[in-house]
Design a protein around this motif. Structure first.
Motif, mmCIF file in Angstrom:
data_model
loop_
_atom_site.group_PDB
_atom_site.id
_atom_site.type_symbol
_atom_site.label_atom_id
_atom_site.label_comp_id
_atom_site.label_asym_id
_atom_site.label_seq_id
_atom_site.Cartn_x
_atom_site.Cartn_y
_atom_site.Cartn_z
ATOM 1 N N GLN A 147 14.204 21.369 -46.316
ATOM 2 C CA GLN A 147 13.705 20.380 -47.272
ATOM 3 C C GLN A 147 12.435 19.702 -46.783
ATOM 4 O O GLN A 147 11.657 19.195 -47.585
ATOM 5 C CB GLN A 147 14.802 19.348 -47.556
ATOM 6 N N ASN A 148 12.219 19.694 -45.474
ATOM 7 C CA ASN A 148 10.969 19.191 -44.903
ATOM 8 C C ASN A 148 10.589 20.142 -43.779
ATOM 9 O O ASN A 148 11.108 20.044 -42.665
ATOM 10 C CB ASN A 148 11.142 17.757 -44.380
ATOM 11 N N ALA A 149 9.722 21.083 -44.086
ATOM 12 C CA ALA A 149 9.405 22.134 -43.113
ATOM 13 C C ALA A 149 8.618 21.601 -41.927
ATOM 14 O O ALA A 149 8.716 22.140 -40.817
ATOM 15 C CB ALA A 149 8.608 23.241 -43.810
ATOM 16 N N ASP A 150 7.811 20.556 -42.121
ATOM 17 C CA ASP A 150 6.973 20.042 -41.039
ATOM 18 C C ASP A 150 7.767 19.197 -40.048
ATOM 19 O O ASP A 150 7.575 19.300 -38.839
ATOM 20 C CB ASP A 150 5.811 19.229 -41.608
ATOM 21 N N GLU A 151 8.648 18.338 -40.572
ATOM 22 C CA GLU A 151 9.475 17.469 -39.727
ATOM 23 C C GLU A 151 10.912 17.579 -40.222
ATOM 24 O O GLU A 151 11.397 16.714 -40.944
ATOM 25 C CB GLU A 151 8.984 16.027 -39.795
ATOM 26 N N PRO A 152 11.624 18.627 -39.840
ATOM 27 C CA PRO A 152 12.884 18.963 -40.497
ATOM 28 C C PRO A 152 13.997 17.943 -40.356
ATOM 29 O O PRO A 152 14.878 17.880 -41.214
ATOM 30 C CB PRO A 152 13.272 20.301 -39.861
ATOM 31 N N ILE A 153 13.980 17.128 -39.285
ATOM 32 C CA ILE A 153 15.079 16.165 -39.144
ATOM 33 C C ILE A 153 14.631 14.719 -39.345
ATOM 34 O O ILE A 153 15.392 13.790 -39.072
ATOM 35 C CB ILE A 153 15.797 16.310 -37.793
ATOM 36 N N SER A 194 15.649 28.005 -35.877
ATOM 37 C CA SER A 194 14.800 27.903 -34.687
ATOM 38 C C SER A 194 13.971 26.625 -34.718
ATOM 39 O O SER A 194 13.858 25.906 -33.709
ATOM 40 C CB SER A 194 13.880 29.122 -34.594
ATOM 41 N N LYS A 195 13.420 26.317 -35.879
ATOM 42 C CA LYS A 195 12.600 25.110 -36.008
ATOM 43 C C LYS A 195 13.457 23.853 -35.872
ATOM 44 O O LYS A 195 13.087 22.893 -35.178
ATOM 45 C CB LYS A 195 11.882 25.126 -37.363
ATOM 46 N N VAL A 196 14.617 23.865 -36.507
ATOM 47 C CA VAL A 196 15.490 22.696 -36.452
ATOM 48 C C VAL A 196 16.049 22.501 -35.042
ATOM 49 O O VAL A 196 16.151 21.373 -34.555
ATOM 50 C CB VAL A 196 16.633 22.839 -37.481
ATOM 51 N N ARG A 197 16.416 23.597 -34.378
ATOM 52 C CA ARG A 197 16.962 23.487 -33.020
ATOM 53 C C ARG A 197 15.974 22.792 -32.104
ATOM 54 O O ARG A 197 16.357 21.931 -31.288
ATOM 55 C CB ARG A 197 17.289 24.888 -32.496
ATOM 56 N N ALA A 198 14.693 23.139 -32.217
ATOM 57 C CA ALA A 198 13.681 22.508 -31.370
ATOM 58 C C ALA A 198 13.578 21.017 -31.660
ATOM 59 O O ALA A 198 13.494 20.197 -30.728
ATOM 60 C CB ALA A 198 12.334 23.190 -31.592
ATOM 61 N N ALA A 199 13.600 20.635 -32.945
ATOM 62 C CA ALA A 199 13.522 19.221 -33.306
ATOM 63 C C ALA A 199 14.766 18.469 -32.833
ATOM 64 O O ALA A 199 14.673 17.341 -32.330
ATOM 65 C CB ALA A 199 13.347 19.075 -34.815
ATOM 66 N N CYS A 200 15.940 19.082 -32.990
ATOM 67 C CA CYS A 200 17.171 18.441 -32.551
ATOM 68 C C CYS A 200 17.164 18.196 -31.048
ATOM 69 O O CYS A 200 17.616 17.150 -30.569
ATOM 70 C CB CYS A 200 18.368 19.298 -32.932
ATOM 71 N N SER A 216 14.601 17.647 -29.181
ATOM 72 C CA SER A 216 13.663 16.572 -28.853
ATOM 73 C C SER A 216 14.263 15.194 -29.084
ATOM 74 O O SER A 216 13.936 14.236 -28.374
ATOM 75 C CB SER A 216 12.386 16.711 -29.689
ATOM 76 N N TYR A 217 15.145 15.075 -30.082
ATOM 77 C CA TYR A 217 15.645 13.759 -30.487
ATOM 78 C C TYR A 217 17.145 13.572 -30.241
ATOM 79 O O TYR A 217 17.705 12.548 -30.638
ATOM 80 C CB TYR A 217 15.338 13.517 -31.963
ATOM 81 N N GLY A 218 17.794 14.521 -29.599
ATOM 82 C CA GLY A 218 19.211 14.354 -29.324
ATOM 83 C C GLY A 218 20.070 14.373 -30.565
ATOM 84 O O GLY A 218 21.101 13.704 -30.622
ATOM 85 N N MET A 219 19.673 15.159 -31.563
ATOM 86 C CA MET A 219 20.424 15.247 -32.818
ATOM 87 C C MET A 219 21.339 16.475 -32.773
ATOM 88 O O MET A 219 20.866 17.596 -32.581
ATOM 89 C CB MET A 219 19.464 15.375 -34.001
ATOM 90 N N PRO A 220 22.647 16.313 -32.972
ATOM 91 C CA PRO A 220 23.533 17.481 -33.026
ATOM 92 C C PRO A 220 23.194 18.392 -34.205
ATOM 93 O O PRO A 220 22.881 17.913 -35.303
ATOM 94 C CB PRO A 220 24.924 16.860 -33.194
ATOM 95 N N LEU A 221 23.292 19.686 -33.951
ATOM 96 C CA LEU A 221 23.002 20.692 -34.972
ATOM 97 C C LEU A 221 24.285 21.434 -35.344
ATOM 98 O O LEU A 221 24.913 22.065 -34.488
ATOM 99 C CB LEU A 221 21.963 21.687 -34.450
ATOM 100 N N MET A 222 24.660 21.358 -36.609
ATOM 101 C CA MET A 222 25.749 22.152 -37.146
ATOM 102 C C MET A 222 25.153 23.351 -37.873
ATOM 103 O O MET A 222 24.325 23.191 -38.765
ATOM 104 C CB MET A 222 26.617 21.344 -38.126
ATOM 105 N N ILE A 223 25.544 24.548 -37.463
ATOM 106 C CA ILE A 223 25.109 25.762 -38.134
ATOM 107 C C ILE A 223 26.260 26.284 -38.973
ATOM 108 O O ILE A 223 27.417 26.277 -38.538
ATOM 109 C CB ILE A 223 24.629 26.820 -37.127
#
Length: 280
Positions: free
Chosen positions: A99-105, A138-144, A146-153
């Motif tokens: 939904q936001n390709a530049d800053e996904p989280i 891949s893009k979201v994993r990198a952002a997560c 950086s900010y300590g955000m858990p990623l659910m796949i």
């Protein structure tokens, strides 16, 4: 695992278990998914009163949860992608995009989400869709990171559209295990996985994941069967569920939440959970 990642995950998982009620179905652009979600403010009020561990929403309506003044309220799990595989008619071009390709989280950070969730579609003869999902993750994993955000796949192995329409779940254990393993390899902190056709095979999914596995609910089914299957899957090592239509399309969502919370947090079996449900 970063301390900040663990801190956010602790909001979702109560003593290791989690019931996440999914009401993010609007991003699918499928009219049948919206039955029961017409009045989102009322739905959020109902679910907060029912007290699941988490509510899964897209960015747009997430303020209905996060603007509430209560300290004790469900954690926010934010859906940050959308796609078109759920419609009855197969599209000429299948796609999945952030939904936001530049800053996904960025929206999840703004709304203080405890976790973000992204799809990993595996559809017959749709390699480009799969490639898009891998790129998104891949893009979201990198952002997560950086900010300590858990990623659910959310790995989704689906049947051909002409089998049942709307790309229904393929419960083949080998296929599910393989895609779950890929989600693990890509760095999932939590995996939302479809149940295997035989619940007794689900331990294989848990073993492949190596992170907490929450069972995906899918379409609405007979509730007593849902409870029995949920208890069996917990017995195979699942840490909880992500259920939507089996809760929000029900006449008494709070009673369904109570029954599922009994399974997840108190080890209730299917029959005991059915009794909890009937007590309201």
């Amino acid at each position: 695992m970063k301390i900040s990642t663990k801190a956010r995950m602790n909001r979702m998982f109560n003593n290791g278990g989690c019931l996440d009620v999914a009401i993010d179905h609007g991003v699918c652009n499928e009219p049948s998914f919206l039955v029961g979600l017409e009045d989102m403010e009322r739905v959020v009020d109902t679910l907060v009163a029912a007290r699941p561990d988490a509510i899964q929403m897209a960015y747009g309506p997430s303020d209905l949860l996060q603007s509430r003044p209560e300290r004790q309220k469900p954690a926010l799990v934010m859906r940050i992608d959308m796609g078109n595989p759920y419609n009855d008619k197969r599209h000429d071009v299948m796609w999945s995009m952030l939904q936001n390709a530049d800053e996904p989280i960025i929206g999840a950070l703004e709304m203080d989400a405890a976790c973000v969730v992204v799809n990993l579609f595996m559809l017959p003869d749709e390699p480009e869709l799969f490639r898009q999902c891998v790129g998104n993750i891949s893009k979201v994993r990198a952002a997560c990171h950086s900010y300590g955000m858990p990623l659910m796949i959310e790995p989704l192995v689906m049947l051909p559209n002409d089998v049942r329409g709307g790309y229904q779940v393929d419960g083949d254990a080998d296929k599910i295990v393989t895609l779950v393993r890929l989600a693990s390899e890509m760095g999932a902190d939590i995996i939302k996985a479809d149940p295997t056709d035989d619940p007794e095979d689900f331990h294989r999914v848990v073993e492949a994941a190596r992170v907490p596995v929450l069972v995906r609910g899918g379409g609405r089914e007979n509730l007593r069967n849902v409870l029995a299957k949920s208890a069996a899957l917990m017995g195979q090592g699942a840490k909880g569920m992500v259920y939507g239509r089996n809760i929000y399309q029900h006449d008494n969502p709070k009673a369904v939440v109570n029954a599922l919370m009994g399974i997840i947090h108190h080890g209730a079996g299917g029959d005991e959970a059915w009794d909890v449900y009937n007590r309201g």
